[in-house]
Design an enzyme around this catalytic site. Structure first.
Site, PDB file in Angstrom:
ATOM      1  N   PHE A 228       0.857  -1.192   0.000  1.00 22.76           N
ATOM      2  CA  PHE A 228       0.000   0.000   0.000  1.00 22.76           C
ATOM      3  C   PHE A 228       0.897   1.248   0.000  1.00 22.76           C
ATOM      4  CE2 PHE A 228      -1.880  -3.408   2.540  1.00 22.76           C
ATOM      5  CZ  PHE A 228      -3.076  -3.641   1.882  1.00 22.76           C
ATOM      6  N   ASP A 250       1.131  -1.199  -4.897  1.00 20.49           N
ATOM      7  CA  ASP A 250      -0.143  -0.510  -4.695  1.00 20.49           C
ATOM      8  C   ASP A 250      -1.071  -0.901  -5.828  1.00 20.49           C
ATOM      9  OD1 ASP A 250      -0.881   2.204  -2.827  1.00 20.49           O
ATOM     10  OD2 ASP A 250      -2.187   1.817  -4.540  1.00 20.49           O
ATOM     11  N   SER A 251      -2.372  -0.948  -5.539  1.00 21.88           N
ATOM     12  CA  SER A 251      -3.336  -1.328  -6.575  1.00 21.88           C
ATOM     13  C   SER A 251      -3.631  -0.176  -7.530  1.00 21.88           C
ATOM     14  CB  SER A 251      -4.641  -1.813  -5.929  1.00 21.88           C
ATOM     15  OG  SER A 251      -5.216  -0.771  -5.155  1.00 21.88           O
ATOM     16  N   CYS A 337      -5.136   2.873  10.382  1.00 24.03           N
ATOM     17  CA  CYS A 337      -5.511   4.283  10.494  1.00 24.03           C
ATOM     18  C   CYS A 337      -7.022   4.423  10.667  1.00 24.03           C
ATOM     19  CB  CYS A 337      -5.027   5.071   9.279  1.00 24.03           C
ATOM     20  SG  CYS A 337      -5.765   4.539   7.717  1.00 24.03           S
TER      21      CYS A 337
END
Length: 393
Positions: A228, A250-251, A337
């Site tokens: 990510f 990351d996508s 988060c």
């Protein structure tokens, strides 16, 4: 003259403890003509003044601006913004040539609920999370420029996705003061591009600064996997820390593009880095390599309490995958988060993952948000970032 919102009997107790939210269920009735975004006074069931704040339709009906019966005017905005800057100066975050990236206003943590302002060099990015702050954006900008002086030349307003669409405010992202094509900022001596137009949050995750610095100290000679990665913050800190190899995943193709650009800004032509545009779980399933150091910094898995159960399952599954991909003696930086996920929730999810992966794990550090993301002591919900650094045998 502000209109009034009246509370049910006994519903003022949390406000007497200076909690800055009034929930809709606590309200008995409101004056006629109050509109979303208006400044209102909160009145107890016996007619006494309690607070003044922004009204909004929804679960949180009033975000308190002051517990004193004052006018919310230019002097108010100037005082609050000055207080925010003074705190950042006192901890050495503001006015540091090696670090022109910091959060100036952190909502409730700076007694300005619903407002976020991040500074990237000469540009401040302002984000409203309440209709009231959106309505006040121009007044806030004027006082922001007064307080910051020569530090700020541009103010970019980025609230398209943070305000309720039903309010039909017609908000658009764009500069409300100045204008700037230079989107390169500096954090701890490293440069990075900020995508304040289309990027997540205000364009960069300012809240991981200290944790990135910690990672740098552990990176020497290691193979590193940054999951990510977004704009690659952890990746280029690892490279400065003399990592042997860094893989960023990351996508989002846009995130990978920014990661590569940021690596090139700091380490042009460096062959140690490779980026992959792929789903995190698929990458962890198919990766042949095992890594010495892995970072898991996913987006919030739970935006509200109803999603908590599934979020914890997601954190557990993700950490199991990472623990299966880490070498003996490896180090895992893992984060949540999600505001509704407590430290205990997250720690239990990681504990469960360690058990399922059959790895012996020791906690080296318990991490949190930095000092320019302060937590109002009367608003514990402001403690949103949780992290663990684990030694994995």
């Amino acid at each position: 003259m502000y209109k009034n919102i009246y509370l049910k009997k006994g519903k003022e107790e949390s406000l007497k403890r200076f909690h800055p939210w009034v929930f809709s269920g606590a309200i008995s009735h409101i004056d006629d003509g109050i509109e979303e975004g208006d400044i209102v006074k909160v009145i107890s069931s016996d007619g006494g003044f309690i607070a003044v704040g922004h009204f909004q339709i929804g679960s949180i009906a009033v975000r308190v601006l002051s517990f004193h019966d004052i006018e919310i005017d230019d002097a108010f905005w100037y005082e609050r913004l000055s207080s925010a800057l003074k705190m950042r100066q006192s901890i050495g975050i503001a006015d540091n040539p090696q670090n022109n990236t910091f959060r100036l206003v952190h909502g409730e943590g700076d007694n300005l609920p619903g407002l976020v302002i991040d500074c990237y060099g000469k540009t401040a990015v302002m984000q409203a999370h309440s209709v009231g702050m959106h309505v006040c954006r121009n007044a806030i900008t004027r006082q922001l420029l007064e307080v910051m002086g020569e530090r700020i030349e541009n103010v970019f307003y980025k609230s398209e996705t943070t305000l309720p669409y039903k309010a039909e405010l017609g908000q658009e992202n764009g500069f409300i003061y100045g204008g700037c094509d230079n989107n390169v900022a500096v954090e701890n001596g490293l440069k990075f591009h900020v995508d304040w137009l289309k990027g997540q949050k205000t364009g960069f995750f300012v809240d991981q600064r200290n944790n990135r610095s910690l990672l740098e100290r552990y990176s020497k000679g290691k193979t590193v996997l940054n999951m990510f990665c977004y704009t690659g913050g952890f990746s280029f800190y690892a490279m400065r820390g003399q990592a042997k190899l860094v893989h960023s995943v990351d996508s989002s193709a846009k995130a990978i593009e920014l990661t590569n650009a940021n690596v090139e800004l700091n380490f042009p032509g460096d062959k140690r880095h490779q980026a992959f545009c792929e789903d995190a779980f698929k990458f962890l399933d198919s990766a042949d390599d095992k890594y010495d150091l892995i970072i898991l910094d996913p987006p919030a898995f739970a935006k509200h309490r109803a999603a908590l159960h599934n979020a914890l399952k997601g954190y557990t599954r993700l950490n199991v995958k990472a623990l299966e991909r880490i070498k003996p003696g490896g180090i895992l930086f893992t984060f949540s988060c999600s505001q509704v996920v407590t430290k205990e929730n997250f720690r239990n999810a990681v504990f469960t993952a360690s058990t399922m992966a059959k790895r012996n794990v020791r906690i080296l550090h318990q991490l949190h948000q930095p000092a320019d993301h302060p937590i109002n002591i009367y608003h514990p919900e402001g403690e949103y970032l949780k992290g663990l650094v684990l030694y994995v045998e």
